[in-house]
Design an enzyme around this catalytic site. Structure first.
Site, PDB file in Angstrom:
ATOM      1  N   LYS A 131      -5.315  -1.769  14.684  1.00 26.96           N
ATOM      2  CA  LYS A 131      -6.091  -1.821  15.923  1.00 26.96           C
ATOM      3  C   LYS A 131      -5.203  -1.797  16.943  1.00 26.96           C
ATOM      4  CE  LYS A 131      -6.679  -6.802  16.170  1.00 26.96           C
ATOM      5  NZ  LYS A 131      -7.762  -7.842  16.551  1.00 26.96           N
ATOM      6  N   CYS A 170      -7.372  -9.264   7.259  1.00 28.30           N
ATOM      7  CA  CYS A 170      -8.362  -9.955   6.878  1.00 28.30           C
ATOM      8  C   CYS A 170      -9.741  -9.447   6.467  1.00 28.30           C
ATOM      9  CB  CYS A 170      -8.642 -10.884   8.118  1.00 28.30           C
ATOM     10  SG  CYS A 170      -7.128 -11.505   8.815  1.00 28.30           S
ATOM     11  N   ARG A 230      -1.531  -3.342   7.748  1.00 26.75           N
ATOM     12  CA  ARG A 230      -2.142  -3.660   6.403  1.00 26.75           C
ATOM     13  C   ARG A 230      -3.553  -2.917   6.414  1.00 26.75           C
ATOM     14  NH1 ARG A 230      -0.592  -9.894   6.207  1.00 26.75           N
ATOM     15  NH2 ARG A 230      -0.489  -9.629   8.537  1.00 26.75           N
ATOM     16  N   PHE A 232      -9.562 -18.673  13.427  1.00 29.35           N
ATOM     17  CA  PHE A 232     -10.572 -17.521  13.727  1.00 29.35           C
ATOM     18  C   PHE A 232      -9.810 -16.437  14.648  1.00 29.35           C
ATOM     19  CE2 PHE A 232     -13.444 -20.980  12.484  1.00 29.35           C
ATOM     20  CZ  PHE A 232     -14.131 -20.545  11.500  1.00 29.35           C
ATOM     21  N   ALA A 282     -18.924   1.305  16.544  1.00 28.76           N
ATOM     22  CA  ALA A 282     -18.652   2.334  15.409  1.00 28.76           C
ATOM     23  C   ALA A 282     -17.360   3.197  15.502  1.00 28.76           C
ATOM     24  CB  ALA A 282     -19.593   3.638  15.498  1.00 28.76           C
ATOM     25  N   LYS A 300     -15.402 -19.965   7.090  1.00 24.54           N
ATOM     26  CA  LYS A 300     -14.504 -18.941   7.555  1.00 24.54           C
ATOM     27  C   LYS A 300     -14.775 -17.662   6.756  1.00 24.54           C
ATOM     28  CE  LYS A 300     -10.659 -16.826   8.203  1.00 24.54           C
ATOM     29  NZ  LYS A 300     -10.143 -16.431   9.626  1.00 24.54           N
TER      30      LYS A 300
HETATM   31  C1  UGA Z   1     -10.458 -10.909  12.127  1.00 23.05           C
HETATM   32  C2  UGA Z   1     -11.443 -11.784  12.713  1.00 23.05           C
HETATM   33  O1  UGA Z   1     -12.136 -11.046  13.997  1.00 23.05           O
HETATM   34  C3  UGA Z   1     -10.996 -13.184  13.258  1.00 23.05           C
HETATM   35  O2  UGA Z   1     -12.088 -14.158  13.764  1.00 23.05           O
HETATM   36  C4  UGA Z   1     -10.213 -13.865  12.022  1.00 23.05           C
HETATM   37  O3  UGA Z   1      -9.562 -15.032  12.208  1.00 23.05           O
HETATM   38  C5  UGA Z   1      -9.365 -12.781  11.146  1.00 23.05           C
HETATM   39  O4  UGA Z   1      -9.838 -11.548  11.191  1.00 23.05           O
HETATM   40  C6  UGA Z   1      -8.584 -13.940  10.186  1.00 23.05           C
HETATM   41  O5  UGA Z   1      -9.317 -13.991   9.335  1.00 23.05           O
HETATM   42  O6  UGA Z   1      -7.614 -13.949  10.133  1.00 23.05           O
HETATM   43  P1  UGA Z   1      -8.342  -9.294  12.714  1.00 23.05           P
HETATM   44  O7  UGA Z   1      -8.421  -8.835  11.444  1.00 23.05           O
HETATM   45  O8  UGA Z   1      -7.083  -9.770  13.642  1.00 23.05           O
HETATM   46  O9  UGA Z   1      -9.400 -10.550  12.975  1.00 23.05           O
HETATM   47  O10 UGA Z   1      -9.005  -8.086  13.934  1.00 23.05           O
HETATM   48  P2  UGA Z   1     -10.610  -7.704  14.372  1.00 23.05           P
HETATM   49  O11 UGA Z   1     -10.278  -7.681  15.887  1.00 23.05           O
HETATM   50  O12 UGA Z   1     -11.381  -8.542  13.862  1.00 23.05           O
HETATM   51  O13 UGA Z   1     -10.801  -6.327  13.856  1.00 23.05           O
HETATM   52  C7  UGA Z   1     -10.846  -6.060  12.544  1.00 23.05           C
HETATM   53  C8  UGA Z   1     -10.914  -4.521  12.396  1.00 23.05           C
HETATM   54  O14 UGA Z   1     -12.285  -4.345  12.677  1.00 23.05           O
HETATM   55  C9  UGA Z   1     -10.215  -3.632  13.096  1.00 23.05           C
HETATM   56  O15 UGA Z   1      -9.641  -2.495  12.263  1.00 23.05           O
HETATM   57  C10 UGA Z   1     -10.985  -3.050  14.086  1.00 23.05           C
HETATM   58  O16 UGA Z   1     -10.830  -1.679  14.768  1.00 23.05           O
HETATM   59  C11 UGA Z   1     -12.393  -3.157  13.439  1.00 23.05           C
HETATM   60  N1  UGA Z   1     -13.528  -3.299  14.378  1.00 23.05           N
HETATM   61  C12 UGA Z   1     -13.720  -4.263  15.024  1.00 23.05           C
HETATM   62  C13 UGA Z   1     -14.397  -1.965  14.450  1.00 23.05           C
HETATM   63  O17 UGA Z   1     -14.213  -0.975  13.532  1.00 23.05           O
HETATM   64  N2  UGA Z   1     -15.378  -2.083  15.364  1.00 23.05           N
HETATM   65  C14 UGA Z   1     -15.629  -3.497  16.084  1.00 23.05           C
HETATM   66  O18 UGA Z   1     -16.699  -3.304  16.811  1.00 23.05           O
HETATM   67  C15 UGA Z   1     -14.744  -4.261  16.056  1.00 23.05           C
END
Ligand code: UGA
Length: 432
Positions: A315, A255, A322, A145, A247, A199
């Site tokens: 991010k 992922c 990706r 995770f 937002a 997951k």
């Molecule tokens: C995500 C999950 O959070 C992890 O728990 C999981 O292990 C991982 O996928 C995976 O399956 O390997 P990740 O993709 O690294 O992690 O990044 P996140 O921090 O979750 O962000 C994902 C996207 O959502 C980013 O583009 C971020 O900018 C966006 N986001 C996140 C939002 O637009 N708003 C939010 O409030 C949070």
């Protein structure tokens, strides 16, 4: 003091490398395999090819306990648990591509001594299919995770550890549980199918939360509300929680887009239409595209206008491009006839090939030079401290679309900017 294991890791991408380095940090010996020789050679030299905080430091610190190889025999020799961390990218059909997982399984002996621990994100039913082919290969589903950008911290301090195993694999599940015991008391011991679904459902739920708040943001814009205030008020409800309610331009990365699609496809393949996920995916697609109308509201036609993108990675704290929103946004702006300049503190070097026609600049200020508008795409912390007065004088029109509601709107307005967030009332010197 917990017993030390020699752990095998197959596939040293983001998850595999973090898993290898963190188990080494916990005192275990790790033998990690990748099929890409250059990657293995670089890791042997202590060089990390991805941008992930703390990872290079821990790799060097634990070098003695980490062995990198391209030989499966070396991995099998002396290890019992093989953590499968190869990637499962989407296929053309939207299903997960399991060919790399299959290639690993094919190499494993059914000697009763080795067990496969699945960390790669796989569709429900993968464990059962593998055990149908290799009934004597103990199999544990142990989904990961971690988030890119805080991967080490997430691995070392998991909210929960999920361990799924079916009959005949108990010893392997117990061994995995012992490895994770120092990291968390919150362990979910369950069957393989449920672990696989935990997951996928977790990622799909978080993606849903993001698309939900993005739709609320879009409605806020119509009714004059501020989504950051709405999210603050919602998040104080324990049942909702404050996380993943930011937002913005939508979710990207390797992922959420892939896993929401894969879960939708998985359901579809067995005859169930997962309607909610279809909307989550569609909202996310459209969200990235709303920026052009925000810009047009101020600038009219974007043809011939210059737009500066601040941040390109999906991010902050990662160099991963990706499914980054910047890819869609840049292409959309170019489609409208705009000239696009960009700056990202980390991905700049190789962004050129991913973003054809985009003019990469060596600093944020240089990207803003002469621009008709700027869009903050990735909330890199350094963008918070830009000199907005200088930026306003350098730009042709001081207009900022803050795609992550990250910047200090008071500071921008004071510097003479027109400011547009996502789901917030627009601001300018005239509107206050
Ligand atoms: C995500 C999950 O959070 C992890 O728990 C999981 O292990 C991982 O996928 C995976 O399956 O390997 P990740 O993709 O690294 O992690 O990044 P996140 O921090 O979750 O962000 C994902 C996207 O959502 C980013 O583009 C971020 O900018 C966006 N986001 C996140 C939002 O637009 N708003 C939010 O409030 C949070």
């Amino acid at each position: 003091m917990s017993e030390k294991e020699t752990v095998g890791v197959v596939g040293v991408g983001w998850v595999g490398l973090v898993t290898a380095v963190c188990f080494a940090e916990l005192g275990h010996k790790v033998v990690a395999l990748d099929i890409i020789e250059e990657k293995v050679s670089a890791l042997r030299r202590g060089e990390v090819t991805i941008h992930e905080p703390e990872l290079p430091k821990l790799l060097r610190k634990n070098a003695e306990r980490l062995e990198f190889t391209t030989s499966m025999d070396e991995v099998l020799d002396g290890t019992r648990l093989l953590f499968c961390c190869v990637d499962t990218p989407p296929t053309y059909s939207g299903d997960a591509d399991l060919s790399r997982v299959r290639a690993v399984v094919d190499r494993l002996p059914e000697d009763g001594h080795h067990a496969l621990v699945m960390k790669s994100t796989v569709p429900s039913g993968t464990g059962a299919a593998i055990r149908r082919d290799k009934p004597d290969l103990p199999y544990v589903s142990c989904p990961e995770f971690l988030k890119e950008g805080s991967a080490i911290d997430d691995f070392m301090h998991p909210d929960r550890v999920v361990i799924g195993a079916d009959e005949g694999s108990e010893w392997a599940a117990d061994a995995v549980a012992r490895l994770y015991a120092p990291l968390s008391d919150a362990t979910v011991r369950t069957d393989v199918a449920s672990a696989e679904m935990i997951k996928l459902a977790s990622n799909a739920f978080l993606a849903t939360k993001i698309s939900f708040i993005n739709e609320i943001a879009n409605v806020c814009e119509e009714v004059g509300a501020d989504v950051t205030e709405v999210a603050r008020g919602m998040g104080m409800d324990d049942r909702i929680g404050p996380k993943f309610l930011n937002a913005g331009l939508g979710f990207g990365g390797s992922c959420f887009p892939k896993d929401t699609q894969a879960l939708k496809m998985l359901a579809g393949n067995i005859g169930y239409h997962f309607q909610l996920l279809s909307s989550v995916i569609e909202v996310n697609e459209l969200q990235k595209r709303r920026v052009t109308s925000k810009l047009s509201k101020h600038l009219g036609s974007l043809d011939g206008k210059r737009v500066a993108l601040l941040g390109l990675a999906f991010k902050p704290d990662t160099d991963d491009m990706r499914e980054a929103s910047s890819l869609v946004l840049a292409a959309r702006l170019q489609g409208e006839g705009a000239e696009v300049t960009a700056f990202d503190p980390v991905v700049a070097a190789r962004a050129g090939e991913l973003l054809p026609g985009v003019q990469m600049r060596p600093s944020a200020m240089e990207a803003l030079d002469g621009a008709d508008a700027a869009v903050l795409v990735t909330e890199w912390p350094e963008f918070a401290d830009l000199d907005w007065s200088e930026a306003a004088t350098r730009m042709k029109t001081p207009l900022m679309v803050d795609g992550r509601n990250f910047l200090d709107d008071d500071a921008l307005v004071a510097a003479g900017f027109a400011y547009e967030g996502i789901g917030r009332p627009p601001r300018s010197a005239n509107s206050g």
